[in-house]
Motif scaffolding. Structure first.
Motif, short mmCIF file in Angstrom:
data_model
loop_
_atom_site.label_atom_id
_atom_site.label_comp_id
_atom_site.label_asym_id
_atom_site.label_seq_id
_atom_site.Cartn_x
_atom_site.Cartn_y
_atom_site.Cartn_z
N VAL A 4 -35.02 -16.81 -3.88
CA VAL A 4 -33.58 -16.24 -4.13
C VAL A 4 -33.09 -16.43 -5.63
N GLU A 5 -32.56 -15.40 -6.03
CA GLU A 5 -31.95 -15.86 -7.39
C GLU A 5 -30.74 -16.56 -7.31
N MET A 6 -30.45 -17.55 -8.25
CA MET A 6 -29.46 -18.33 -8.48
C MET A 6 -29.13 -18.60 -9.98
N HIS A 7 -27.81 -18.79 -10.48
CA HIS A 7 -27.51 -19.40 -11.68
C HIS A 7 -26.52 -20.47 -11.37
N CYS A 8 -26.56 -21.34 -12.43
CA CYS A 8 -25.53 -22.32 -12.32
C CYS A 8 -25.47 -22.90 -13.60
N THR A 9 -24.60 -23.79 -13.95
CA THR A 9 -24.83 -24.60 -15.27
C THR A 9 -25.35 -26.03 -15.27
N VAL A 10 -26.09 -26.48 -16.04
CA VAL A 10 -26.82 -27.82 -15.90
C VAL A 10 -26.56 -28.48 -17.28
N ASN A 11 -25.54 -29.44 -17.12
CA ASN A 11 -25.14 -30.18 -18.31
C ASN A 11 -24.61 -29.22 -19.40
N GLY A 12 -23.61 -28.20 -18.78
CA GLY A 12 -23.10 -27.35 -19.83
C GLY A 12 -23.89 -26.06 -20.17
N ARG A 13 -25.36 -26.15 -19.84
CA ARG A 13 -26.10 -24.94 -20.12
C ARG A 13 -26.42 -23.86 -19.05
N PRO A 14 -25.89 -22.60 -19.37
CA PRO A 14 -26.09 -21.81 -18.25
C PRO A 14 -27.82 -21.64 -18.00
N VAL A 15 -27.93 -21.66 -16.41
CA VAL A 15 -29.40 -21.63 -16.14
C VAL A 15 -29.44 -20.50 -14.99
N ARG A 16 -30.24 -19.66 -15.14
CA ARG A 16 -30.50 -18.66 -14.25
C ARG A 16 -32.01 -18.53 -14.03
N ASP A 17 -32.31 -18.55 -12.52
CA ASP A 17 -33.66 -18.69 -12.05
C ASP A 17 -33.98 -17.89 -10.72
N THR A 18 -34.97 -17.82 -10.34
CA THR A 18 -35.48 -17.29 -9.25
C THR A 18 -36.23 -18.45 -8.31
#
Ligand code: FES
Ligand code: FES
Length: 162
Positions: A4-18
């Motif tokens: 599944v594709e997802m995106h979030c922020t981790v410690n203020g940094r945008p992260v997009r991943d599958t």
């Protein structure tokens, strides 16, 4: 393979991943992002070692799926210090000798941050109650409690020393 594709922020940094649908948040942080400060021990929401904050709430990252981070804000131990300066809680743990092997420490720190973000001036009973789900086999807990209480009385609204 179920991904599944997802995106979030981790410690203020945008992260997009599958990610694999069965990938846990702890695995995502440690193995996909290389953030190995989050520790894993029991893998069944008992020890608190894997505690992180999601949208400001403490969660056991061993028992949450990475796919469920979609659109959410993640804070880990790596995000506590800023510009080379320890977070007041980290400094207080150091000053009070609140760790020995350190394995439990990231979880305690994240849980303590959540407490102080919620209740800026907790008493000893609330600190003990809040940290009840975090296990430490080294310190005896007293020094941890003292470290958290010392920050509660000195910080400003940003969690920095007043
Ligand atoms: S490893 Fe997650 S609670 Fe123990
Ligand atoms: S400092 Fe070793 S388990 Fe807590």
């Amino acid at each position: 393979m179920n991904v599944v594709e997802m995106h979030c922020t981790v410690n203020g940094r945008p992260v997009r991943d599958t990610v694999l649908v069965r990938l846990t948040v702890a695995e995502f942080l440690r193995d996909r992002l290389g953030l190995r400060g989050t520790k894993v021990s029991c893998e069944m929401q008992v020890c608190g070692a894997c505690t992180i904050l999601v949208d400001g709430e403490p969660v056991s990252s061993c028992c949450m799926l990475a796919a469920d981070l979609d659109g959410r804000r993640v804070e880990t131990i790596e995000g506590l210090a800023r510009g080379g300066e320890l977070h007041p809680l980290q400094a207080a743990f150091w000053e009070h000798n609140a760790f020995q092997c350190g394995f439990c420490t990231p979880g305690f720190l994240m849980m303590s941050k959540a407490l102080l973000d919620t209740e800026p001036d907790p008493g000893p009973e609330l600190v003990r109650e809040w940290l009840d789900g975090n296990i430490c086999r080294c310190t005896g807990y007293r020094s941890i409690e003292q470290a958290v209480l010392s920050v509660a009385t000195t910080r400003d609204g940003d969690g920095r020393p007043g």
